[in-house]
Structure formats: structure tokens, C-alpha cells
Design a protein around this motif. Structure first.
Motif, PDB file in Angstrom:
ATOM      1  N   PHE A   1      38.578  43.209  25.515  1.00  0.00           N
ATOM      2  CA  PHE A   1      38.391  42.475  26.772  1.00  0.00           C
ATOM      3  C   PHE A   1      39.732  41.893  27.215  1.00  0.00           C
ATOM      4  N   LEU A   2      40.122  42.210  28.440  1.00  0.00           N
ATOM      5  CA  LEU A   2      41.291  41.566  29.040  1.00  0.00           C
ATOM      6  C   LEU A   2      40.788  40.746  30.220  1.00  0.00           C
ATOM      7  N   GLU A   3      41.198  39.478  30.230  1.00  0.00           N
ATOM      8  CA  GLU A   3      40.696  38.586  31.279  1.00  0.00           C
ATOM      9  C   GLU A   3      41.812  38.181  32.226  1.00  0.00           C
ATOM     10  N   CYS A   4      41.436  38.022  33.464  1.00  0.00           N
ATOM     11  CA  CYS A   4      42.380  37.608  34.499  1.00  0.00           C
ATOM     12  C   CYS A   4      41.719  36.527  35.348  1.00  0.00           C
ATOM     13  N   VAL A   5      42.464  35.466  35.610  1.00  0.00           N
ATOM     14  CA  VAL A   5      41.949  34.373  36.428  1.00  0.00           C
ATOM     15  C   VAL A   5      42.973  34.028  37.510  1.00  0.00           C
ATOM     16  N   GLN A   6      42.476  33.862  38.751  1.00  0.00           N
ATOM     17  CA  GLN A   6      43.359  33.431  39.838  1.00  0.00           C
ATOM     18  C   GLN A   6      42.786  32.156  40.461  1.00  0.00           C
TER      19      GLN A   6
ATOM     20  N   MET B   1      43.494  30.928  43.685  1.00  0.00           N
ATOM     21  CA  MET B   1      43.705  30.773  45.135  1.00  0.00           C
ATOM     22  C   MET B   1      42.561  31.303  45.970  1.00  0.00           C
ATOM     23  N   ASP B   2      41.392  31.470  45.362  1.00  0.00           N
ATOM     24  CA  ASP B   2      40.213  31.870  46.143  1.00  0.00           C
ATOM     25  C   ASP B   2      40.406  33.238  46.805  1.00  0.00           C
ATOM     26  N   HIS B   3      41.157  34.113  46.154  1.00  0.00           N
ATOM     27  CA  HIS B   3      41.390  35.447  46.701  1.00  0.00           C
ATOM     28  C   HIS B   3      40.158  36.316  46.532  1.00  0.00           C
ATOM     29  N   GLU B   4      39.882  37.116  47.572  1.00  0.00           N
ATOM     30  CA  GLU B   4      38.742  38.020  47.498  1.00  0.00           C
ATOM     31  C   GLU B   4      39.047  39.231  46.610  1.00  0.00           C
ATOM     32  N   ASN B   5      40.256  39.761  46.758  1.00  0.00           N
ATOM     33  CA  ASN B   5      40.599  40.996  46.053  1.00  0.00           C
ATOM     34  C   ASN B   5      41.225  40.716  44.708  1.00  0.00           C
ATOM     35  N   MET B   6      40.811  41.486  43.716  1.00  0.00           N
ATOM     36  CA  MET B   6      41.485  41.448  42.419  1.00  0.00           C
ATOM     37  C   MET B   6      41.641  42.872  41.918  1.00  0.00           C
ATOM     38  N   PHE B   7      42.714  43.106  41.192  1.00  0.00           N
ATOM     39  CA  PHE B   7      43.113  44.461  40.803  1.00  0.00           C
ATOM     40  C   PHE B   7      43.493  44.485  39.327  1.00  0.00           C
TER      41      PHE B   7
ATOM     42  N   VAL C   1      32.657  39.288  44.507  1.00  0.00           N
ATOM     43  CA  VAL C   1      31.902  39.094  43.270  1.00  0.00           C
ATOM     44  C   VAL C   1      30.899  40.233  43.108  1.00  0.00           C
ATOM     45  N   LYS C   2      30.841  40.773  41.926  1.00  0.00           N
ATOM     46  CA  LYS C   2      29.943  41.858  41.539  1.00  0.00           C
ATOM     47  C   LYS C   2      30.237  43.177  42.250  1.00  0.00           C
ATOM     48  N   MET C   3      31.281  43.236  43.050  1.00  0.00           N
ATOM     49  CA  MET C   3      31.646  44.485  43.724  1.00  0.00           C
ATOM     50  C   MET C   3      32.880  45.068  43.057  1.00  0.00           C
ATOM     51  N   LYS C   4      32.877  46.380  42.895  1.00  0.00           N
ATOM     52  CA  LYS C   4      34.027  47.009  42.252  1.00  0.00           C
ATOM     53  C   LYS C   4      34.174  48.421  42.797  1.00  0.00           C
ATOM     54  N   GLU C   5      35.417  48.887  42.738  1.00  0.00           N
ATOM     55  CA  GLU C   5      35.660  50.279  43.119  1.00  0.00           C
ATOM     56  C   GLU C   5      36.630  50.890  42.130  1.00  0.00           C
ATOM     57  N   LYS C   6      36.434  52.152  41.844  1.00  0.00           N
ATOM     58  CA  LYS C   6      37.332  52.845  40.941  1.00  0.00           C
ATOM     59  C   LYS C   6      38.677  53.076  41.606  1.00  0.00           C
ATOM     60  N   GLY C   7      39.701  52.973  40.778  1.00  0.00           N
ATOM     61  CA  GLY C   7      41.039  53.310  41.242  1.00  0.00           C
ATOM     62  C   GLY C   7      41.388  54.728  40.862  1.00  0.00           C
TER      63      GLY C   7
ATOM     64  N   LYS D   1      32.370  35.951  38.643  1.00  0.00           N
ATOM     65  CA  LYS D   1      32.809  34.819  39.453  1.00  0.00           C
ATOM     66  C   LYS D   1      34.036  35.243  40.251  1.00  0.00           C
ATOM     67  N   LYS D   2      34.229  34.618  41.398  1.00  0.00           N
ATOM     68  CA  LYS D   2      35.295  35.044  42.313  1.00  0.00           C
ATOM     69  C   LYS D   2      36.668  34.953  41.656  1.00  0.00           C
ATOM     70  N   GLU D   3      36.877  33.960  40.818  1.00  0.00           N
ATOM     71  CA  GLU D   3      38.216  33.733  40.281  1.00  0.00           C
ATOM     72  C   GLU D   3      38.537  34.568  39.041  1.00  0.00           C
ATOM     73  N   ARG D   4      37.548  35.274  38.517  1.00  0.00           N
ATOM     74  CA  ARG D   4      37.747  35.922  37.220  1.00  0.00           C
ATOM     75  C   ARG D   4      37.404  37.411  37.302  1.00  0.00           C
ATOM     76  N   PHE D   5      38.313  38.224  36.776  1.00  0.00           N
ATOM     77  CA  PHE D   5      38.119  39.676  36.794  1.00  0.00           C
ATOM     78  C   PHE D   5      38.482  40.198  35.414  1.00  0.00           C
ATOM     79  N   SER D   6      37.524  40.806  34.750  1.00  0.00           N
ATOM     80  CA  SER D   6      37.727  41.256  33.375  1.00  0.00           C
ATOM     81  C   SER D   6      37.826  42.770  33.308  1.00  0.00           C
ATOM     82  N   LEU D   7      38.727  43.237  32.488  1.00  0.00           N
ATOM     83  CA  LEU D   7      38.868  44.673  32.205  1.00  0.00           C
ATOM     84  C   LEU D   7      38.380  44.907  30.786  1.00  0.00           C
TER      85      LEU D   7
END
Lengths: 113, 109
Positions: A20-25, A27-33, A52-58, A70-76
């Protein structure tokens, strides 16, 4: 100042482990990569999320999954780590819409042995 | 096929030299970014451009939308400028970013 943090700077895992790799921002950003960066290949997009709960493959989603509860957290998630997933992993965030720059985290250097 | 091409891949300069890094892209863009990555991995955004020219200290970035080309210039280069410089473009058709493979700059004292 936008701050993007990643849970680890360095990580060593064994083949077959779930990672698990975790990322937290903050600034209330909608997009995370999530990107991986390998010598000679530059940054390649693994997954991104625009809400939140939306994702697209790169470009290279195989072997990875993501979670954004959650909006601020995006896990890989690496379901079963393999040696070819040894790489630098970079998280970034940005506002939704055109013309907004991405802000990057410090990166996680993952080694799979 | 790379949507973003940078040149040169590697660059060594003497302190004080004027440096140019070039970026060409093949997609329609809403903005172009120049990023700096120091050893250790952290990436910092230097410029975001959609037209013309921007200047910040010793750094100058230009873009020619018609020619799909951008340049990053460093005047009076210094060893602390040693880093990888990455060109990235944001597609004008979606939320996608495309990245060049980077230019590794070493400035020798």
C-alpha cells in the motif's frame, strides 16, 4: 502552500506481498494521480482519480489498483508485488479543469526483492 | 510514440554558462509545464505556460503554440541548478498529462 505527502520515502518488499502506498493532499484538490518513474522512460501514469470513489486507468494500470475513499487521500495498491514493480512512485494532485498545474509529493522509492 | 520530446537528454555546462533545454510536443494542449527534479526524487513546478514567455529569477520559459515548441533557459548557471528538468503538457481534450523523459543537467563549478 500546497502540500502533498506520501507515506514512505523508501520501501523494501518481497515478491508476492501486498503493498500500500498512500498519498495525502491538503488543498482540497479534485484530481489525484499516481505515476511511476523509471530511468529513460520518464513519468508514466498508472491511475488517476477526479473525485471520491472515481478512478480512471492511465497508461500502465496492470498489476495495480487504487482507492479513493476520501477527497484528500489516494492510495495505490500492488496486489502481489513483483520485481518489475521496483521503481520510484510519485503522487500528484491538481484542481479540476484545464490549465491547473500538478503538485507532486516527494516520491516513494520501492524495491521489490 | 512519445507525445513530448525533450532535447538534449544530458547536458553538462560550466558555471556561468547560458543553458537551453528544448521541448516539442505533438498533441493539442491547454498548458505546458516545466518541472525540476533534484536527486532524491521531489518534483517542483517551475513554470506553467499557455503562451508567450515567463521569467523567474535566472529562469526563462518560452512557448510557441503554432510550432508546438517550448524552451527553458537558465542564465548564469550555477551548480545548484544541477537537476533533471522535465517538460509536461496538459491535453486540451481531457485530464491527461504527458511527460518528456527529462533533461539531466550538471553544472560544473
Amino acid at each position: 502552500d500546497v502540500k502533498v505527502t506520501q507515506s514512505s520515502r523508501y520501501l523494501v518488499k518481497r515478491t508476492g506481498e501486498k503493498v500500500f502506498l498512500e498519498c495525502v493532499q491538503d488543498m482540497d484538490h479534485e484530481n489525484m494521480f499516481w505515476y511511476r518513474q523509471d530511468p529513460g522512460l520518464g513519468l508514466r501514469l498508472i491511475y488517476f482519480s477526479y473525485d471520491v470513489k472515481m478512478k480512471e486507468k492511465g497508461d500502465i494500470p496492470e498489476g495495480y489498483s487504487v482507492s479513493r475513499e476520501k477527497k484528500e487521500r489516494f492510495s495505490l495498491i500492488l496486489e502481489s508485488a513483483s520485481t518489475n514493480q521496483t521503481s520510484m512512485y510519485l503522487c500528484a494532485s491538481s484542481l479540476w479543469g484545464i490549465g491547473y498545474e500538478q503538485y507532486f509529493g516527494p516520491g516513494t522509492r520501492l524495491t521489490v526483492t | 510514440k512519445n507525445e513530448v520530446e525533450q532535447s538534449p537528454q544530458n547536458l553538462t555546462a560550466q558555471e556561468g554558462e547560458f543553458i537551453t533545454i528544448n521541448c516539442s510536443y505533438s498533441v493539442g494542449i491547454s498548458a505546458l509545464h516545466w518541472l525540476q527534479q533534484h536527486p532524491g526524487g521531489g518534483i517542483v513546478s517551475l513554470f506553467m505556460l499557455s503562451s508567450g514567455k515567463k521569467k523567474h529569477g535566472r529562469l526563462i520559459a518560452t512557448i510557441n503554440i503554432q510550432e508546438k515548441h517550448s524552451s527553458l533557459h537558465i542564465t548564469a548557471s550555477h551548480p545548484r541548478d544541477s537537476a533533471v528538468y522535465i517538460c509536461a503538457v496538459r491535453s486540451n481534450t481531457g485530464n491527461q498529462f504527458y511527460f518528456g523523459t527529462g533533461t539531466s543537467l550538471t553544472v560544473i563549478p
